[in-house]
Write an enzyme that holds these catalytic residues in place. Structure first.
Site, PDB file in Angstrom:
ATOM      1  N   ASP A  15       0.873  -1.192   0.000  1.00 22.45           N
ATOM      2  CA  ASP A  15       0.000   0.000   0.000  1.00 22.45           C
ATOM      3  C   ASP A  15       0.900   1.229   0.000  1.00 22.45           C
ATOM      4  OD1 ASP A  15      -2.325   1.597   0.082  1.00 22.45           O
ATOM      5  OD2 ASP A  15      -2.284   1.701   2.266  1.00 22.45           O
ATOM      6  N   SER A  16       0.309   2.378  -0.268  1.00 22.67           N
ATOM      7  CA  SER A  16       1.075   3.630  -0.201  1.00 22.67           C
ATOM      8  C   SER A  16       1.407   3.970   1.251  1.00 22.67           C
ATOM      9  CB  SER A  16       0.255   4.763  -0.819  1.00 22.67           C
ATOM     10  OG  SER A  16      -0.945   4.921  -0.091  1.00 22.67           O
ATOM     11  N   CYS A  78      -4.458  -1.414  -2.037  1.00 26.30           N
ATOM     12  CA  CYS A  78      -4.655   0.021  -2.275  1.00 26.30           C
ATOM     13  C   CYS A  78      -5.604   0.163  -3.463  1.00 26.30           C
ATOM     14  CB  CYS A  78      -3.310   0.665  -2.576  1.00 26.30           C
ATOM     15  SG  CYS A  78      -3.406   2.397  -3.058  1.00 26.30           S
ATOM     16  N   GLU A 157      -2.338   9.132   7.798  1.00 28.72           N
ATOM     17  CA  GLU A 157      -0.905   8.798   7.872  1.00 28.72           C
ATOM     18  C   GLU A 157      -0.237   9.487   9.059  1.00 28.72           C
ATOM     19  OE1 GLU A 157       1.359   6.815   6.043  1.00 28.72           O
ATOM     20  OE2 GLU A 157      -0.491   5.894   5.324  1.00 28.72           O
ATOM     21  N   CYS A 189     -11.217   3.315  -0.033  1.00 26.19           N
ATOM     22  CA  CYS A 189      -9.784   3.509   0.180  1.00 26.19           C
ATOM     23  C   CYS A 189      -9.447   2.728   1.448  1.00 26.19           C
ATOM     24  CB  CYS A 189      -9.487   5.000   0.365  1.00 26.19           C
ATOM     25  SG  CYS A 189      -7.836   5.343   1.013  1.00 26.19           S
ATOM     26  N   HIS A 191      -7.410   3.158   3.650  1.00 24.80           N
ATOM     27  CA  HIS A 191      -7.119   3.983   4.839  1.00 24.80           C
ATOM     28  C   HIS A 191      -8.398   4.326   5.626  1.00 24.80           C
ATOM     29  CE1 HIS A 191      -3.141   4.728   3.069  1.00 24.80           C
ATOM     30  NE2 HIS A 191      -2.796   5.390   4.156  1.00 24.80           N
TER      31      HIS A 191
HETATM   32  N1  DGL Z   1      -4.893   3.111   0.783  1.00 28.49           N
HETATM   33  C1  DGL Z   1      -4.900   3.768  -0.503  1.00 28.49           C
HETATM   34  C2  DGL Z   1      -6.182   3.427  -1.244  1.00 28.49           C
HETATM   35  O1  DGL Z   1      -6.838   2.460  -0.914  1.00 28.49           O
HETATM   36  C3  DGL Z   1      -4.609   5.222  -0.304  1.00 28.49           C
HETATM   37  C4  DGL Z   1      -4.112   5.920  -1.508  1.00 28.49           C
HETATM   38  C5  DGL Z   1      -3.320   7.173  -1.248  1.00 28.49           C
HETATM   39  O2  DGL Z   1      -2.147   7.047  -0.936  1.00 28.49           O
HETATM   40  O3  DGL Z   1      -3.886   8.261  -1.425  1.00 28.49           O
HETATM   41  O4  DGL Z   1      -6.554   4.081  -2.192  1.00 28.49           O
END
Ligand code: DGL
Length: 198
Positions: A15-16, A78, A157, A189, A191
């Site tokens: 993931d990011s 992600c 984050e 998302c 997150h």
């Molecule tokens: N967890 C990522 C998603 O599901 C986040 C993407 C981001 O870094 O903006 O889209």
């Protein structure tokens, strides 16, 4: 064996940032004996505020790094990275099964009672072709509000998941959801589950 040691039976999660940890936790529950390596590209997070081409290239770089662990499976945990290029990643690494995540429009369409659904996702996911097609395919008999949520990933984050700042952002984001009486919200998302309580 430590997480950084290479293994032929590793599952790799990408993931990011911290969003994919929700998927890591579920995987661990279902498959407690599996070795898992987790990569978060926090240097380049948030992906959702970047162009799709850039997201695709950043993801490719991370997946290339993960292949050094010889994973038997890669999970792109992600939505933003998945919708930007899941087929592209699969073509690049044909020998490794790659699983992605996308906003659960299909499930929401099955669950809604009043046919009014809100999809919350990153700006990049919300304007993607993939999301448009998901909506056309599964939500064509429903009313759908496709809502881009800038800033949320950056707050999460930084560990900001409750309090005045995030509440104010959520009030703005959820205005159309409340005004239009949506009975189902898609957290598009990985997150966003961190904000569920708030
Ligand atoms: N967890 C990522 C998603 O599901 C986040 C993407 C981001 O870094 O903006 O889209």
């Amino acid at each position: 064996m430590t997480k950084m040691e290479k293994s032929h039976s590793t599952i790799a999660i990408f993931d990011s940032g911290v969003g994919g940890l929700s998927i890591y936790a579920e995987l661990k529950k279902l498959l407690p004996r599996e070795k898992i390596v987790y990569l978060a590209d926090q240097k380049n997070c948030p992906y959702g505020e970047k162009a799709q081409d850039e997201v695709r290239l950043l993801t490719l770089k991370s997946l290339t790094f993960l292949t050094s662990f010889k994973p038997k499976l890669i999970v792109v945990a992600c939505n933003t990275a998945t919708v930007a290029g899941i087929d592209f990643y699969r073509k690049k690494f044909p020998q490794i099964p790659i699983v992605g995540v996308v906003p659960v429009v299909k499930t929401a369409a099955e669950m809604t009672k009043n046919g009014r659904i809100a999809i919350l996702s990153t700006p990049s996911t919300s304007k993607s072709k993939y999301q448009k097609e998901l909506i056309e395919k599964h939500g064509n008999t429903k009313m759908i509000w496709n809502i881009a949520c800038p800033n949320l990933v950056s707050h999460i984050e930084r560990g900001i998941v409750s309090g005045k700042k995030i509440e104010e952002e959520l009030i703005q984001i959820l205005k159309p959801v409340i005004n239009n009486r949506c009975d189902t919200i898609v957290l598009g998302c990985t997150h966003y589950p961190f904000l569920k309580k708030t």
